[in-house]
Design an enzyme around this catalytic site. Structure first.
Site, short mmCIF file in Angstrom:
data_model
loop_
_atom_site.label_atom_id
_atom_site.label_comp_id
_atom_site.label_asym_id
_atom_site.label_seq_id
_atom_site.Cartn_x
_atom_site.Cartn_y
_atom_site.Cartn_z
N TYR A 283 0.84 -1.39 -0.15
CA TYR A 283 -0.06 -0.11 -0.01
C TYR A 283 0.71 1.28 0.10
CZ TYR A 283 -4.30 -2.47 -0.03
OH TYR A 283 -5.55 -3.17 -0.36
N GLU B 265 -8.89 -6.78 4.51
CA GLU B 265 -8.16 -8.01 4.04
C GLU B 265 -7.38 -8.81 5.17
OE1 GLU B 265 -5.70 -5.91 1.18
OE2 GLU B 265 -7.19 -4.80 0.01
N GLY C 146 -22.22 -16.33 -22.89
CA GLY C 146 -20.74 -16.99 -23.05
C GLY C 146 -20.19 -17.56 -22.07
N GLY D 78 -19.62 -16.72 -19.03
CA GLY D 78 -20.48 -16.16 -18.19
C GLY D 78 -21.19 -17.25 -17.31
N LEU D 79 -21.49 -18.26 -17.96
CA LEU D 79 -22.31 -19.20 -17.50
C LEU D 79 -21.57 -20.10 -16.28
CD1 LEU D 79 -22.74 -22.56 -19.25
CD2 LEU D 79 -20.66 -21.41 -19.40
N THR D 80 -20.41 -20.01 -16.13
CA THR D 80 -19.56 -20.69 -15.16
C THR D 80 -20.12 -20.44 -13.61
OG1 THR D 80 -17.67 -19.22 -15.38
CG2 THR D 80 -17.73 -21.13 -16.50
N PRO D 81 -20.28 -19.17 -13.18
CA PRO D 81 -20.85 -19.17 -11.65
C PRO D 81 -22.38 -19.74 -11.83
CG PRO D 81 -20.56 -17.06 -12.91
CD PRO D 81 -19.97 -18.06 -13.71
N PHE E 120 -18.34 -8.98 -12.61
CA PHE E 120 -17.67 -8.91 -13.83
C PHE E 120 -16.37 -10.01 -13.72
CE2 PHE E 120 -19.23 -4.67 -13.25
CZ PHE E 120 -19.78 -4.21 -14.63
N PRO F 100 -11.71 -6.55 -14.16
CA PRO F 100 -11.89 -5.05 -13.25
C PRO F 100 -13.28 -4.85 -13.55
CG PRO F 100 -10.00 -4.94 -14.45
CD PRO F 100 -10.40 -6.41 -14.93
#
Length: 413
Positions: free
Chosen positions: A95, A137, A276, A278-281, A397, A400
């Site tokens: 940081y 974190e 596309g 994006g179906l994985t989750p 997303f 990023p």
């Protein structure tokens, strides 16, 4: 707390950040990597080249300035970023480096307009924001390590199986090399994969959604091979995974992370929308619902180019056809003759609100979506036009964070 003077100074910079934010963050990364090239072992090189990382950071800096009097308003964004930082291995010692070069970049881009007062105020604000990230974190690192089957940083996993799901998508079943237990996760979360590719100077880290339900003795990631074109090269990591990684090879994984996940406490209907890869989750969520919540109404909607690139169709069909409260619908943008002959899809073209209304009983449901940014913009706008509340719209997303405004419904795919 920031001094009132610093608050007013930072608020005065909002219009400047709106215009010059990306130029500042672009210069920040250039200067930081020149002085600390070792940080390229953490950051995604492709996102840097495409400008996505610079834009995402600019949006965060701008949001911090806008909400400087109430930074709690950006807490969701902080948590989302903190999840990625923990999965990447970002530590407190990073940081001060970021702060140093962010201030230098502001000065470098704005020149004399960046007065000592402005730099001082932003230095004070950055210190406070950095402390918040470090605190959040630290808890995430502790939780990842101390949970059953958890670990710190990266752990070796062996590729137990490699399964081709479509012309461009492959699944990797990963088991721990040490034979120990693995941490559970929430459907929708991801892992980071760190890879050292021969002849590349720096390591690569990529996040991949876990594509099966939790509770298995393995993790499964499902990766699209990113083929290049005139404007961009082949995806370095995805192509290496597809072409070079074999069953028995070792991959290094972080513990699961992410703030996008299925809420199993909500018993209302759920709609899973994907474009596309994006179906994985969504597959993880669908599998979880099939195992744990047979009473909930589930609508699975997937948009893709055609049958050749449609991954896991047989699995989804078998799952939904065996459960009366589950249904699946497919939208192909450019179906093949074979797709038409076999009636492999339910709609040609792109997803739009009028079609959604014909297959979803009503908007009193939880909506989850993931896919290319234009697809997500279109889905977000369609749901808002239908009157779905923000609290019922959940999205992830790949890479990023970007803006879902303005939506480009015609670009859905």
């Amino acid at each position: 707390m920031l001094s009132e003077r610093s608050v007013q100074i930072i608020k005065s910079t909002v219009p400047v950040l709106e215009v010059h934010g990306v130029a500042i963050t672009k210069r920040f990364y250039e200067m930081m990597f020149a002085a600390h090239p070792e940080l390229l072992n953490i950051f995604n090189h492709a996102n840097q080249k495409q400008g996505r990382q610079q834009t995402a950071l600019a949006n965060v800096v701008y949001a911090a300035a806008v909400h400087i009097e109430n930074l709690a308003a950006i807490l969701p964004a902080v948590k989302q970023i903190a999840h990625k930082h923990r999965s990447l291995g970002v530590k407190p010692e990073h940081y001060p480096i970021v702060g140093e070069f962010l201030l230098k970049a502001i000065k470098d881009v704005l020149g004399d307009a960046a007065t000592d007062d402005i730099i001082g105020a932003w230095g004070e604000a950055y210190g406070m924001i950095a402390d918040a990230f470090i605190g959040v974190e630290a808890e995430m690192y502790k939780e990842a390590h101390q949970q059953p089957g958890g670990w710190e940083d990266f752990r070796e996993f062996r590729v137990d199986r490699k399964v081709q799901e479509s012309d461009s998508i492959t699944s990797f079943y990963l088991v721990p090399k040490d034979g120990g237990a693995i941490a559970s996760f929430l459907a929708g979360q991801y892992v980071s994969v760190r890879m050292a590719i021969p002849e590349d100077q720096f390591t690569h880290i990529r996040q991949y959604s876990l594509s099966d339900a939790p509770g298995k003795p393995y993790y499964r990631i499902t990766v699209k091979r990113e083929d290049g074109g005139e404007s961009h090269p082949d995806g370095r990591v995805s192509n290496y995974l597809h072409h070079q990684i074999k069953e028995g090879d070792i991959l290094h994984l972080s513990a699961p992370a992410g703030d996008f996940y299925l809420n199993l406490e909500d018993k209302r209907p759920v709609v899973l929308l994907s474009g596309g890869v994006g179906l994985t989750p969504m597959i993880s969520m669908l599998n979880t619902l099939a195992e744990k919540d047979s009473e909930r109404q589930v609508t699975f909607i997937h948009a893709t180019e055609n049958g050749k690139v449609h991954a896991m169709k047989q699995h989804v069909d078998e799952l939904t056809q065996a459960r009366p409260r589950m249904s699946a619908y497919y939208c192909y943008r450019n179906p093949s003759d074979q797709d038409r002959e076999t009636q492999a899809f339910h709609k040609e073209g792109t997803i739009h609100l009028e079609w959604l209304k014909t297959i979803i009983p009503d908007q009193n449901a939880s909506f989850y979506f993931c896919g290319p940014v234009p697809f997500m913009q279109a889905m977000n706008q369609a749901l808002k036009d239908w009157g779905v509340s923000d609290s019922d719209i959940h999205f992830e997303f790949f890479g990023p964070a970007a803006s879902l405004e303005p939506a480009a419904a015609s670009a859905a795919r």
